[in-house]
Scaffold this active site. Structure first.
Site, PDB file in Angstrom:
ATOM      1  N   ASP A  25       0.430  -5.559   8.263  1.00  0.00           N
ATOM      2  CA  ASP A  25       1.676  -4.806   8.432  1.00  0.00           C
ATOM      3  C   ASP A  25       2.766  -5.722   8.973  1.00  0.00           C
ATOM      4  O   ASP A  25       2.481  -6.669   9.710  1.00  0.00           O
ATOM      5  CB  ASP A  25       1.412  -3.641   9.407  1.00  0.00           C
ATOM      6  N   HIS A  42       6.957  -9.945   1.547  1.00  0.00           N
ATOM      7  CA  HIS A  42       5.637  -9.807   0.912  1.00  0.00           C
ATOM      8  C   HIS A  42       5.148 -11.164   0.386  1.00  0.00           C
ATOM      9  O   HIS A  42       3.966 -11.473   0.434  1.00  0.00           O
ATOM     10  CB  HIS A  42       5.686  -8.788  -0.229  1.00  0.00           C
ATOM     11  N   LEU A 136     -18.530 -15.011   0.680  1.00  0.00           N
ATOM     12  CA  LEU A 136     -17.589 -14.048   1.290  1.00  0.00           C
ATOM     13  C   LEU A 136     -17.186 -13.040   0.225  1.00  0.00           C
ATOM     14  O   LEU A 136     -16.803 -13.427  -0.881  1.00  0.00           O
ATOM     15  CB  LEU A 136     -16.342 -14.779   1.810  1.00  0.00           C
TER      16      LEU A 136
HETATM   17  C1  FPP Z   1       3.042  -3.888   4.928  1.00  0.00           C
HETATM   18  O1  FPP Z   1       4.253  -4.364   5.383  1.00  0.00           O
HETATM   19  C2  FPP Z   1       2.560  -4.680   3.822  1.00  0.00           C
HETATM   20  C3  FPP Z   1       2.461  -4.245   2.535  1.00  0.00           C
HETATM   21  C4  FPP Z   1       2.828  -2.883   2.134  1.00  0.00           C
HETATM   22  C5  FPP Z   1       2.025  -5.132   1.462  1.00  0.00           C
HETATM   23  C6  FPP Z   1       0.999  -6.154   1.792  1.00  0.00           C
HETATM   24  C7  FPP Z   1       1.081  -7.208   0.763  1.00  0.00           C
HETATM   25  C8  FPP Z   1       0.879  -8.511   0.961  1.00  0.00           C
HETATM   26  C9  FPP Z   1       0.397  -9.064   2.230  1.00  0.00           C
HETATM   27  C10 FPP Z   1       1.172  -9.498  -0.116  1.00  0.00           C
HETATM   28  C11 FPP Z   1       0.373  -9.336  -1.337  1.00  0.00           C
HETATM   29  C12 FPP Z   1      -0.977  -9.839  -1.153  1.00  0.00           C
HETATM   30  C13 FPP Z   1      -1.871  -9.868  -2.130  1.00  0.00           C
HETATM   31  C14 FPP Z   1      -3.233 -10.368  -1.925  1.00  0.00           C
HETATM   32  C15 FPP Z   1      -1.504  -9.398  -3.456  1.00  0.00           C
HETATM   33  P1  FPP Z   1       5.523  -3.411   5.369  1.00  0.00           P
HETATM   34  O2  FPP Z   1       6.292  -3.693   4.127  1.00  0.00           O
HETATM   35  O3  FPP Z   1       5.102  -1.987   5.546  1.00  0.00           O
HETATM   36  O4  FPP Z   1       6.276  -3.941   6.626  1.00  0.00           O
HETATM   37  P2  FPP Z   1       7.241  -3.128   7.598  1.00  0.00           P
HETATM   38  O5  FPP Z   1       6.394  -2.097   8.275  1.00  0.00           O
HETATM   39  O6  FPP Z   1       7.715  -4.196   8.538  1.00  0.00           O
HETATM   40  O7  FPP Z   1       8.330  -2.558   6.760  1.00  0.00           O
END
Ligand code: FPP
Length: 253
Positions: A25, A42, A136
Site C-alpha cells: 500500500d 505503481h 519460492l
Molecule cells: C496500493 O497503493 C497499490 C496498488 C493498488 C497496486 C500495487 C501494484 C504494484 C505494487 C505494482 C505492480 C506489481 C506487479 C507485480 C504487477 P495505492 O494506489 O492504494 O496507494 P495509496 O493508498 O497511497 O493511494
C-alpha cells in the site's frame, strides 16, 4: 546495521516464516508526495516487488503472497487500471526468465477472466514457464477479493454435494481450505501491510486466522530488503500461541 547483517541475525534467531503475505500500500501517496501521476507510483512499486522477491528468496521464505490488485480496484479511473494491467505484463515480460532460473514458481490468483487479453496471455505464459519450480512460490493476487474467494469455494462444495461426489459430513475446514485459491499453500505466518494503514482490506480472511501482523509506516515503493528483514525480526520476537496457553516452563533444576 546493513540488510545483510540483519539477515545473519534472522538466521541465527531461527524461525524464518514459511509464508509471508504483503498488502502493498502507498503507491499513490508516494507519487503525490513527488507531484507525480499515480501510475508512476505503481511503476516504482513494481521495482519494490523485484527487491522483495529477491530478499524473500535469500531469507529462505517458501511462499510469498502479494496483494497487487483488489476487486475494488476495478473502480479506479480507467487510466490507472490500464497502467496497472500494463505493469503486470511488463513485470512478467522482464522477470519471467530470471524468476524461472532462480527457482520461483509464479501464479496469479483471483478472477483473472477480467484481465485484459494481453495480461491474461502473459499470466498463462509465466505460470506454465515456472510451474515446476519449488524454491519460492510467488502468489500475485490480482482481481482478488477474499469474500468472493470464499463464496466461490462454498459454491464448489454445493455443486459437489449436489452431484453426489461429496457428502455433507465431509465438509470440514480442510475441505473448505482445499477449494480456495491457496489450496496448496500453508497459511501465512506473517502479514505485512505498508504505509501505516491498519486494515485487512478483504485479503486472505480465512487464511490469515493466526498470522502475526506487522504494520510498516514505509510506503510500498520505498519498502526494501532491510524493511522486510526488520518485519521478519519483529515476527521472530512474537509469542505465537494459536489460542493456546504458553508452553509450560521447564521444572526448576
Ligand atoms: C496500493 O497503493 C497499490 C496498488 C493498488 C497496486 C500495487 C501494484 C504494484 C505494487 C505494482 C505492480 C506489481 C506487479 C507485480 C504487477 P495505492 O494506489 O492504494 O496507494 P495509496 O493508498 O497511497 O493511494
Amino acid at each position: 546495521m546493513t540488510a545483510l547483517d540483519l539477515l545473519d541475525q534472522l538466521r541465527l534467531n531461527g524461525t524464518i516464516p514459511r509464508h509471508v503475505a504483503i498488502i502493498m500500500d502507498g503507491n499513490g501517496r508516494w507519487a503525490s508526495e513527488r507531484m507525480l501521476p499515480r501510475p508512476l507510483g505503481h511503476r516504482s512499486g513494481m521495482k519494490a516487488v523485484r527487491e522483495i522477491v529477491e530478499s524473500a528468496l535469500e531469507a529462505g521464505v517458501e511462499f510469498l503472497s502479494l496483494f497487487a490488485f483488489s476487486q475494488e480496484n476495478w473502480q479506479r479511473p480507467p487510466l490507472e487500471i490500464s497502467a496497472l494491467m500494463s505493469l503486470l505484463e511488463e513485470y512478467i515480460q522482464r522477470e519471467a526468465d530470471e524468476l524461472e532460473g532462480e527457482g520461483v514458481r509464479v501464479r496469479v490468483l483471483g478472477d483473472i477472466e477480467r484481465l485484459t487479453p494481453p495480461a491474461k496471455a502473459a499470466v498463462a505464459r509465466v505460470t506454465a514457464q515456472t510451474a515446476d519450480n519449488t524454491k519460492l512460490t510467488l502468489n500475485l493476487f490480482i482481481s482478488y477479493g477474499s469474500r468472493a474467494e470464499m463464496v466461490r469455494a462454498a459454491r464448489r462444495i454445493a455443486d459437489e454435494v449436489q452431484a453426489g461426489s461429496l457428502r455433507p459430513e465431509q465438509v470440514d475446514e480442510a475441505a473448505f481450505a482445499a477449494r480456495l485459491y491457496t489450496a496448496d499453500c500453508p497459511d501465512p505466518d506473517l502479514l505485512i501491510r505498508t504505509s501505516g494503514e491498519q486494515r485487512i482490506s478483504n485479503f486472505l480472511l480465512w487464511q490469515l486466522a493466526y498470522a502475526e501482523i506487522v504494520i510498516s509506516p514505509v510506503l510500498w515503493p520505498d519498502f526494501g530488503r532491510a524493511n522486510l528483514y526488520a518485519a521478519i525480526r519483529e515476527y521472530q520476537n512474537r509469542d505465537r500461541r494459536f489460542g493456546r496457553v504458553p508452553a509450560a516452563a521447564p521444572p526448576p533444576a
